[in-house]
Design a protein around this motif. Sequence first.
Motif, PDB file in Angstrom:
ATOM      1  N   GLY A   1       0.800  -1.221   0.000  1.00 51.68           N
ATOM      2  CA  GLY A   1       0.000   0.000   0.000  1.00 51.68           C
ATOM      3  C   GLY A   1       0.829   1.265   0.000  1.00 51.68           C
ATOM      4  O   GLY A   1       0.290   2.368  -0.090  1.00 51.68           O
TER       5      GLY A   1
ATOM      6  N   ASP B   1       2.431   4.200  -5.173  1.00 50.57           N
ATOM      7  CA  ASP B   1       1.299   4.107  -6.098  1.00 50.57           C
ATOM      8  C   ASP B   1       1.411   2.838  -6.934  1.00 50.57           C
ATOM      9  O   ASP B   1       2.505   2.378  -7.252  1.00 50.57           O
TER      10      ASP B   1
ATOM     11  N   THR C   1       0.704  -3.673   6.314  1.00 45.82           N
ATOM     12  CA  THR C   1       0.268  -2.443   5.650  1.00 45.82           C
ATOM     13  C   THR C   1      -0.103  -1.403   6.697  1.00 45.82           C
ATOM     14  O   THR C   1      -0.573  -1.743   7.798  1.00 45.82           O
TER      15      THR C   1
ATOM     16  N   LEU D   1      -2.320   0.863   5.871  1.00 48.26           N
ATOM     17  CA  LEU D   1      -3.651   1.271   5.445  1.00 48.26           C
ATOM     18  C   LEU D   1      -4.717   0.459   6.165  1.00 48.26           C
ATOM     19  O   LEU D   1      -4.480  -0.688   6.556  1.00 48.26           O
TER      20      LEU D   1
ATOM     21  N   ARG E   1      -8.982   1.187   2.701  1.00 50.88           N
ATOM     22  CA  ARG E   1      -8.003   1.932   1.914  1.00 50.88           C
ATOM     23  C   ARG E   1      -7.094   0.977   1.125  1.00 50.88           C
ATOM     24  O   ARG E   1      -6.702   1.271  -0.002  1.00 50.88           O
ATOM     25  N   LEU E   2      -6.777  -0.189   1.719  1.00 48.24           N
ATOM     26  CA  LEU E   2      -5.953  -1.162   1.009  1.00 48.24           C
ATOM     27  C   LEU E   2      -6.705  -1.688  -0.212  1.00 48.24           C
ATOM     28  O   LEU E   2      -6.110  -1.857  -1.290  1.00 48.24           O
TER      29      LEU E   2
ATOM     30  N   ASN F   1      -8.921  -0.083  -1.965  1.00 52.32           N
ATOM     31  CA  ASN F   1      -8.906   0.972  -2.982  1.00 52.32           C
ATOM     32  C   ASN F   1      -7.520   1.112  -3.628  1.00 52.32           C
ATOM     33  O   ASN F   1      -7.408   1.394  -4.814  1.00 52.32           O
ATOM     34  N   TRP F   2      -6.466   0.912  -2.818  1.00 59.39           N
ATOM     35  CA  TRP F   2      -5.103   1.023  -3.359  1.00 59.39           C
ATOM     36  C   TRP F   2      -4.864  -0.039  -4.425  1.00 59.39           C
ATOM     37  O   TRP F   2      -4.188   0.209  -5.425  1.00 59.39           O
TER      38      TRP F   2
ATOM     39  N   TYR G   1      -7.279   1.069  -7.772  1.00 56.73           N
ATOM     40  CA  TYR G   1      -7.038   2.230  -8.639  1.00 56.73           C
ATOM     41  C   TYR G   1      -5.552   2.573  -8.707  1.00 56.73           C
ATOM     42  O   TYR G   1      -4.796   2.317  -7.758  1.00 56.73           O
ATOM     43  N   ASP G   2      -5.147   3.195  -9.835  1.00 57.04           N
ATOM     44  CA  ASP G   2      -3.816   3.783  -9.892  1.00 57.04           C
ATOM     45  C   ASP G   2      -3.880   5.215  -9.369  1.00 57.04           C
ATOM     46  O   ASP G   2      -4.934   5.677  -8.912  1.00 57.04           O
ATOM     47  N   LYS G   3      -2.768   5.931  -9.448  1.00 54.05           N
ATOM     48  CA  LYS G   3      -2.731   7.281  -8.869  1.00 54.05           C
ATOM     49  C   LYS G   3      -3.597   8.275  -9.654  1.00 54.05           C
ATOM     50  O   LYS G   3      -3.906   9.359  -9.154  1.00 54.05           O
TER      51      LYS G   3
ATOM     52  N   LYS H   1      -6.581   7.409 -10.619  1.00 49.53           N
ATOM     53  CA  LYS H   1      -7.930   6.899 -10.376  1.00 49.53           C
ATOM     54  C   LYS H   1      -8.453   6.032 -11.524  1.00 49.53           C
ATOM     55  O   LYS H   1      -9.673   5.849 -11.661  1.00 49.53           O
TER      56      LYS H   1
END
Length: 327
Positions: free
Chosen positions: A240, A243, A269, A271, A275-276, A278-279, A282-284, A286
């Motif tokens: 996490g 990116d 992690t 996160l 949040r993990l 979502n990490w 998605y990339d940085k 989105k």
Amino acid sequence: MNINDLKLSAEDKQLIINTMQTIPKKQERQLNNNPMPGVFRELEEQFKKTEILRPLRSTTSLFADSEHEGTYCCLGCRQEIGRTFVPFKKQWGLKRACACIVAENEKAEKERERRYRRGQMERVFSRNIMNEQLRAARLDNFIEREGTESLLSASKKFVEGFELRKTGLLLYGPPGNGKSHLAAGIHHELNHQGYVCLFLDVPQLIKLAETATRFDSKINLTDIINGAVSADLLTLDELGAGDISSKIYTDILFPIINGRQGKITNYTTNLSLDRLENWLLYDKYKNIVDEEGRLFERIFTSADIYQNKATSKRREDALARMQQGYS
């Protein structure tokens, strides 16, 4: 000397003759006569006579001309492994080895296979991929604090029952509270026991993968993936951090995590679980890189999850040093 030459009466001569007949002659005592060479010679002769019957554990011949070649009696289970005459071969065939020898051979083969895998991993992953603090991290030097009790207990049980485990560990919580220390402690303990263990910092793994695509690199992505997948225990630390990109997801993270299904993998992690997820999704920018959420599903279902609720020890130590500087 003749008795008759003595100037004695007939009666005295007869007395001497009678005395000599009743007293046995003593054998002369030989001084400095060491009996050991004779003992050794006797033992050597006995050994030569029985050498053909001596069991040979080192033989690898399935068939032999001698009934006794390669036979043995296991000192563990007391089972005698002999030979049986095979008519069509006109030779003596060795019976199946006992369970003790089978276990010994399997253990030796496993050790050879582990040495090979360890050598392959050391070729791909540098020894300094773990920082100095984590190299010194052990379960017995972990400072237990409020909020870490369940994690420390789970880590010790993990090591004790590793051979029969089906799931890894996912340790999550704020940074600096000992998650990586515990994961590294598990890694060191099992590595000391002979298991092939690999500890990877995820940002460093991503950087290593990027350099592996250069034309002058001595390793490639396949080497990295195979090394990570083949470990008995893989630890992915700091999952996490940084990116994720579609390329990193496709080329590195998914092949490794998907390839380790059925094997034990530990994760740490900073996160939360949401949040993990979502990490990994998605990339940085989105953009969706894992629309089906396959990576998170594989991690979530293959690990026992523990939240480290302790505060940051690194921050507390820094504050303590700062207070000492002011005093």
